[in-house]
Design an enzyme around this catalytic site. Structure first.
Site, short mmCIF file in Angstrom:
data_model
loop_
_atom_site.label_atom_id
_atom_site.label_comp_id
_atom_site.label_asym_id
_atom_site.label_seq_id
_atom_site.Cartn_x
_atom_site.Cartn_y
_atom_site.Cartn_z
N TRP A 103 28.89 49.79 3.67
CA TRP A 103 29.91 49.52 4.68
C TRP A 103 30.94 50.61 4.74
O TRP A 103 31.39 51.01 5.83
CB TRP A 103 30.55 48.14 4.47
CG TRP A 103 29.60 47.05 4.86
CD1 TRP A 103 29.03 46.13 4.01
CD2 TRP A 103 29.06 46.77 6.17
NE1 TRP A 103 28.18 45.31 4.73
CE2 TRP A 103 28.19 45.67 6.03
CE3 TRP A 103 29.24 47.35 7.42
CZ2 TRP A 103 27.49 45.14 7.12
CZ3 TRP A 103 28.55 46.82 8.51
CH2 TRP A 103 27.69 45.73 8.35
N ASP A 173 38.94 47.34 4.39
CA ASP A 173 37.96 46.45 5.00
C ASP A 173 37.72 45.34 3.99
O ASP A 173 37.09 45.55 2.95
CB ASP A 173 36.67 47.23 5.29
CG ASP A 173 35.55 46.34 5.82
OD1 ASP A 173 35.78 45.12 5.99
OD2 ASP A 173 34.44 46.86 6.06
N LYS A 197 32.33 35.71 7.00
CA LYS A 197 31.98 35.57 5.59
C LYS A 197 32.91 34.59 4.88
O LYS A 197 32.45 33.62 4.31
CB LYS A 197 31.97 36.93 4.91
CG LYS A 197 30.70 37.69 5.29
CD LYS A 197 30.89 39.15 5.51
CE LYS A 197 29.63 39.76 6.12
NZ LYS A 197 29.86 41.10 6.64
C1 LIG Z 1 29.72 42.21 7.31
C2 LIG Z 1 30.59 43.37 7.05
C3 LIG Z 1 30.98 44.23 8.08
C4 LIG Z 1 30.47 44.10 9.50
O1 LIG Z 1 31.12 43.10 10.14
P1 LIG Z 1 30.81 42.78 11.70
O2 LIG Z 1 31.76 41.66 11.94
O3 LIG Z 1 29.36 42.39 11.79
O4 LIG Z 1 31.11 43.99 12.49
C5 LIG Z 1 31.83 45.27 7.78
N1 LIG Z 1 32.28 45.45 6.52
C6 LIG Z 1 31.92 44.66 5.50
C7 LIG Z 1 32.45 44.91 4.13
C8 LIG Z 1 31.06 43.59 5.74
O5 LIG Z 1 30.70 42.78 4.73
#
Ligand SMILES: *Cc1c(COP(=O)(O)O)cnc(C)c1O
Length: 362
Positions: A103, A173, A197
């Site tokens: 990511w 993030d 999540k």
């Molecule tokens: C799932 C995830 C993403 C992507 O998220 P989207 O909402 O599908 O764009 C980005 N960063 C991390 C750490 C993730 O787990």
């Protein structure tokens, strides 16, 4: 009673049963309006109350730090990979990235399209199975911000401590670990997360940022991609993902009921200890992928002796009601995502299954 799967999906992922049931009870007729929340105007009083409640509840769980604002956006964390440099990486500046895995790399790729970047720390040499030391970073004077990924969902690593960046805004993030434990928002300029999540359903992206970072979007940026547009309009510039935001508010209520972030962290730690304990005490039958000190309490990655055996594990686990245990296609192996809403009972059932599987195949 409805049969619920042992859900270890990485995202979209398990939601608290209590939240789903509450939403079900309110689904057709929300607060005696004769409408579902998803059928009503986002400009009406009923929806606006939910909208503002969700944002104040989120800040409340983070201790109401001064000078921060919540945005509810769309486009996922993926859109933030671009919106962050679009808004905050101006000409003559450079952005630092901590390169910890899949990511982080996606965030770096977008930033590179938009401006100057540098890698401030990396665990690439370690195949991303650890978190690099970020205690003594040297950041150039013209650093616009430092970006890190607090939890690498695919590799199964997680930051324990965040770097002190001095005056440079720290951006994280937190898609796969937001609200899994208490953290000091004051350390950060901006944090963001796709909701699917730990916060709710897919379709909502949460950004929490210091107000001054939301005020200086460059003049040429189109309206939707500007942080100032959303900040000035309380995330109601255009139609927000209203049902998703309602669900986030319900998940936040549920987190409060679990003893807020300290209560959630204790539960998460218990689940993670049980699962990592089963792996570590298997005499090498199961092998954890991540460096033990950097293990994620959200995404537990592990392997078996052969790919053959891993296939067998997935097949047998599926037959017994376990969902989502296959590792991400980019790294293989196995992964159990044990987000906030995954109950202890699911993890206990998984470790019982793992013990049985080892007896049969060990
Ligand atoms: C799932 C995830 C993403 C992507 O998220 P989207 O909402 O599908 O764009 C980005 N960063 C991390 C750490 C993730 O787990």
């Amino acid at each position: 009673m409805t049969k619920r799967a042992y859900n270890f999906n990485a995202g979209p992922a398990a939601l608290p049963l209590a939240v789903l049931e509450r939403a079900q009870a309110q689904f057709v007729d929300f607060k005696e309006t004769g409408m579902s929340i998803m059928e009503m105007s986002h400009r009406g009083k009923v929806y606006e109350e939910v909208h503002h409640e969700a944002s104040s509840r989120l800040l409340g769980l983070l201790g109401n730090p001064k000078g921060y604002k919540v945005l509810f956006l769309q486009g996922g964390a993926t859109t933030q990979f671009a919106m962050i440099p679009m808004n905050l990486l101006s000409e003559g500046k450079t952005a630092g990235y901590v390169k910890t895995g899949s990511w982080a790399n996606k965030a770096i790729k977008e930033a590179k399209l938009l401006g100057s970047t540098f890698i401030a720390a990396s665990s690439e040499e370690d195949k991303y199975m650890s978190i690099p030391d970020v205690s003594k970073l040297s950041l150039p004077e013209n650093t616009a911000y430092l970006h890190l990924t607090s939890n690498e969902t695919i590799e199964g690593t997680q930051f324990r401590q965040f770097p002190d960046t001095g005056g440079v805004p720290l951006i994280a993030d937190m898609s796969s670990d937001i609200l899994c434990r208490p953290f000091d928002l004051n350390q950060f300029g901006l944090v963001y997360a796709g909701a699917q999540k730990n916060l709710g359903p897919s379709g909502v992206t949460v950004v929490i940022a210091r107000e001054e970072l939301l005020q200086n979007s460059p003049a040429h940026l189109p309206t939707y991609f500007r942080y100032d547009t959303h900040a000035e309009n309380d995330s109601l510039y255009n139609t927000p993902p209203s049902f998703g935001i309602y669900m986030v508010n319900e998940v936040l209520k549920w987190i409060e009921e679990q003893g807020a972030l300290a209560g959630i962290e204790a539960k998460n730690q218990t689940k993670a200890d049980l699962l990592y304990g089963t792996i570590d005490q298997s005499g090498g039958f199961y092998r954890g992928c991540a460096n033990p000190k950097d293990r994620s309490i959200m995404n537990v990655t592990f392997r078996l002796g052969s790919e053959e055996l891993e296939k067998q594990f997935i097949k047998q686990s599926e037959a017994e009601g376990f969902v989502g245990l296959k590792g991400h296609r980019s790294v293989g192996g196995l992964r159990a995502s044990i987000y906030n809403a995954v109950p202890y009972e699911s993890v206990k059932a998984l470790t019982d299954f793992m013990a049985d599987f080892q007896k049969q195949h060990g």
